[in-house]
Motif scaffolding. Sequence first.
Motif, mmCIF file in Angstrom:
data_model
loop_
_atom_site.group_PDB
_atom_site.id
_atom_site.type_symbol
_atom_site.label_atom_id
_atom_site.label_comp_id
_atom_site.label_asym_id
_atom_site.label_seq_id
_atom_site.Cartn_x
_atom_site.Cartn_y
_atom_site.Cartn_z
ATOM 1 N N VAL A 186 -6.210 1.349 1.072
ATOM 2 C CA VAL A 186 -5.290 1.531 2.227
ATOM 3 C C VAL A 186 -5.749 0.283 2.945
ATOM 4 O O VAL A 186 -4.547 -0.400 3.663
ATOM 5 N N LEU A 187 -6.505 -0.463 3.328
ATOM 6 C CA LEU A 187 -6.933 -1.450 3.873
ATOM 7 C C LEU A 187 -6.409 -2.807 3.567
ATOM 8 O O LEU A 187 -6.218 -3.827 4.244
ATOM 9 N N ASP A 188 -6.053 -2.795 2.335
ATOM 10 C CA ASP A 188 -5.507 -4.134 1.709
ATOM 11 C C ASP A 188 -4.099 -4.354 2.471
ATOM 12 O O ASP A 188 -3.785 -5.459 2.877
ATOM 13 N N PHE A 189 -3.434 -3.333 3.115
ATOM 14 C CA PHE A 189 -2.306 -3.706 3.907
ATOM 15 C C PHE A 189 -2.462 -3.689 5.246
ATOM 16 O O PHE A 189 -1.372 -3.799 6.212
ATOM 17 N N PHE A 190 -3.789 -3.394 5.857
ATOM 18 C CA PHE A 190 -3.911 -3.921 7.210
ATOM 19 C C PHE A 190 -5.032 -5.109 7.524
ATOM 20 O O PHE A 190 -5.980 -4.554 8.007
ATOM 21 N N PRO A 191 -4.800 -6.184 6.790
ATOM 22 C CA PRO A 191 -5.783 -7.206 7.031
ATOM 23 C C PRO A 191 -6.094 -7.607 8.444
ATOM 24 O O PRO A 191 -7.347 -7.952 8.658
ATOM 25 N N ASP A 192 -5.620 -7.311 9.482
ATOM 26 C CA ASP A 192 -5.918 -7.448 10.981
ATOM 27 C C ASP A 192 -6.515 -6.244 11.575
ATOM 28 O O ASP A 192 -6.702 -6.494 12.652
ATOM 29 N N TYR A 193 -6.500 -5.159 10.850
ATOM 30 C CA TYR A 193 -7.156 -3.895 11.598
ATOM 31 C C TYR A 193 -8.771 -4.179 11.593
ATOM 32 O O TYR A 193 -9.301 -4.599 10.696
ATOM 33 N N THR A 194 -9.326 -3.967 12.733
ATOM 34 C CA THR A 194 -10.633 -3.959 12.860
ATOM 35 C C THR A 194 -11.331 -2.881 12.962
ATOM 36 O O THR A 194 -10.999 -1.740 13.519
ATOM 37 N N GLY A 250 3.103 2.561 7.835
ATOM 38 C CA GLY A 250 2.597 1.068 7.904
ATOM 39 C C GLY A 250 2.312 0.492 6.637
ATOM 40 O O GLY A 250 2.557 -0.493 6.773
ATOM 41 N N VAL A 251 1.855 1.022 5.723
ATOM 42 C CA VAL A 251 1.624 0.607 4.368
ATOM 43 C C VAL A 251 2.869 -0.249 3.736
ATOM 44 O O VAL A 251 3.145 -1.200 3.079
#
Length: 331
Positions: free
Chosen positions: A76-84, A153-154
């Motif tokens: 999942v985080l592959d699609f949110f590279p700017d997520y902290t 979001g993905v």
Amino acid sequence: MTKNELHKYVEESKGNESNICQICAIKNGEIVYSDNWHGFHIDSAVNVMSVTKGVMAILAGIAVDKGFIKGTEQKVLDFFPDYTVKQGEKTIYNVTLEHLLTMTAPYKYRSEPWTKVCTSDDWTKAALDLLGGRSGITGEFKYATLGIQILAGVIENATGMKCIDFANEYLFLPMDIPKHKIHGASDKDDQFDFLMNKNPRGNEWYSDPQNTVTAGWGLTLSAYDMAKIGWMLVNGGRYGDIQVLSGEWVAQMTSPKLQLGEMFGNMGYCYLWYRPYKDKPIFAAIGDGGNIIYADPEKRISVGITGTFKPRIFDRVDFIEKNVVPIVERL
């Protein structure tokens, strides 16, 4: 039961069927039965509640087919590279799309925090903030309407398109389903009205302040729209001359991954779709109010039913098989 008898039965119902607005059935690609109640027409749109989730699974499949998403094992985080990621949180790194689609993703709450998410400026980020937790990934089924928001979001980050635009271009318009627009407003009173209002709605999709659609609820469709979607899936992802969705994804999406308990009618769970029986290939997208897409690949029948909000309706599969399918089979 005849068509006239079914119409009267629904019209006079004081129980589970009293909220039905529309029924539409397609057999072998043709509409063979359609009826409406409570001032609704064949093209009237209704908030189909959690049937929205089934549509999201289709959109995810289209994104996979077109190469925007590599596959369900992608993180999942592959699609949110700017997520902290919050300090100390480790589980979130291993959550995949498979976990989202099968409702086995872990979340840091006991009950869904609707107010926290639905009053935020970015519902997708608010849902991401809930993902993970100290228990790790257990594979346990956890029905999470808010969690599915992450899937919107993905799709947006994978495709570079707003989810509503992606749906219009690759699903709705190729299937002659009216172009949808975002609903726009998202305050508390408006959310309540969108849920409870018993009048026909426009062709819209509820959205957050970022104009990202609500992935777990809030899509409006007619029963005819839903029957067409069911028929497309029965027909191996093909609608008319257009291959909307690959047959491979249809098979993957509608194959049971989990066996649910009594609370969910002991049904099998697929990718946001249900399998009501172990010994029949029937699958369904099911939402509150008895909204449903019912599909039978063997009989090549699909049925859409819409209904305004009414809690605790669990009979729609039985209702379809006892009352609608016999009529359709005679036509």
